[in-house]
Design an enzyme around this catalytic site. Structure first.
Site, PDB file in Angstrom:
ATOM      1  N   HIS A  55       0.638  -1.135  -0.418  1.00 38.02           N
ATOM      2  CA  HIS A  55       0.343  -0.126  -0.013  1.00 38.02           C
ATOM      3  C   HIS A  55       0.692   1.182  -0.028  1.00 38.02           C
ATOM      4  O   HIS A  55       0.341   2.205  -0.658  1.00 38.02           O
ATOM      5  CB  HIS A  55      -1.390   0.630   1.466  1.00 38.02           C
ATOM      6  CG  HIS A  55      -0.083  -0.165   2.573  1.00 38.02           C
ATOM      7  ND1 HIS A  55       0.006  -1.319   2.865  1.00 38.02           N
ATOM      8  CD2 HIS A  55      -0.093   0.812   3.511  1.00 38.02           C
ATOM      9  CE1 HIS A  55       0.904  -1.333   4.371  1.00 38.02           C
ATOM     10  NE2 HIS A  55       0.702  -0.190   4.404  1.00 38.02           N
ATOM     11  N   CYS A  66       7.967  -0.225  -1.428  1.00 34.72           N
ATOM     12  CA  CYS A  66       7.389  -0.024  -0.156  1.00 34.72           C
ATOM     13  C   CYS A  66       7.887   0.894   0.474  1.00 34.72           C
ATOM     14  O   CYS A  66       8.571   1.797   0.019  1.00 34.72           O
ATOM     15  CB  CYS A  66       7.893  -1.547   0.331  1.00 34.72           C
ATOM     16  SG  CYS A  66       8.792  -1.399   0.941  1.00 34.72           S
ATOM     17  N   GLY A  97      11.847  -3.987   3.543  1.00 34.61           N
ATOM     18  CA  GLY A  97      10.477  -4.883   3.567  1.00 34.61           C
ATOM     19  C   GLY A  97      10.503  -6.356   1.881  1.00 34.61           C
ATOM     20  O   GLY A  97      11.181  -7.701   2.305  1.00 34.61           O
ATOM     21  N   HIS A 104      28.213  -3.921 -10.674  1.00 33.41           N
ATOM     22  CA  HIS A 104      28.978  -4.440  -9.986  1.00 33.41           C
ATOM     23  C   HIS A 104      28.072  -5.887  -9.386  1.00 33.41           C
ATOM     24  O   HIS A 104      29.014  -7.064  -8.777  1.00 33.41           O
ATOM     25  CB  HIS A 104      29.467  -3.691  -8.196  1.00 33.41           C
ATOM     26  CG  HIS A 104      30.329  -2.579  -8.757  1.00 33.41           C
ATOM     27  ND1 HIS A 104      30.667  -1.892  -8.235  1.00 33.41           N
ATOM     28  CD2 HIS A 104      31.114  -2.076  -9.838  1.00 33.41           C
ATOM     29  CE1 HIS A 104      32.404  -0.935  -8.616  1.00 33.41           C
ATOM     30  NE2 HIS A 104      31.711  -1.320  -9.700  1.00 33.41           N
TER      31      HIS A 104
END
Length: 146
Positions: free
Chosen positions: A15, A69, A74, A102
């Site tokens: 959300h 997010c 997360g 990298h």
């Protein structure tokens, strides 16, 4: 990018990242974009969207993943549970580039609460257009998986 460079992308957000996901989905419309949700501002759990995006990349159904997010953390933690996924949280365009050069990152994780929509677009563009350098970095990347 020309149509010859059309990529298959998997995108998802919770959300907190929903609005950025919608902006990025439109921005990336020249590519084949699969939207794994969420589809509203209603509170949801980020793993429900990070796992399907990571699975699509892991299975080769998508070339790259884009996750959003609030902090980017997360979704990155969740995506990185998948073998072969190298999800990178980016908050600067140079970090997006370096994660590809990298680390051969294949999922970009954007912290919607800490970057502007314009910067998110710049980072995704840099991420998708920057090749992996290989060389000494390949040896390091090959040591990541357990």
């Amino acid at each position: 990018m020309s149509s010859a460079n059309k990529l298959k992308l998997a995108i998802g957000a919770d959300h907190a990242g929903f609005e950025y996901k919608e902006i990025l989905k439109e921005f990336l419309s020249e590519h084949e974009v699969t939207d794994f949700g969420t589809h509203s501002l209603d509170s949801v759990d980020y793993p429900d969207f990070a796992h399907p995006v990571a699975s699509a990349v892991e299975k080769g159904e998508a070339d790259f993943g884009v996750l959003v997010c609030g902090s980017g953390q997360g979704v990155a933690i969740t995506a990185n549970k998948h073998q072969g996924i190298r999800a990178a949280v980016t908050w600067l365009t140079d970090i997006a580039k370096l994660s590809r050069q990298h680390n051969n990152a294949n999922v970009i994780c954007i912290p919607a609460r800490f970057v502007s929509p314009e910067l998110a677009k710049e980072m995704v563009t840099a991420f998708l257009e920057t090749p992996f350098e290989g060389g000494r970095h390949a040896n390091r990347v090959n040591k990541i998986s357990c």
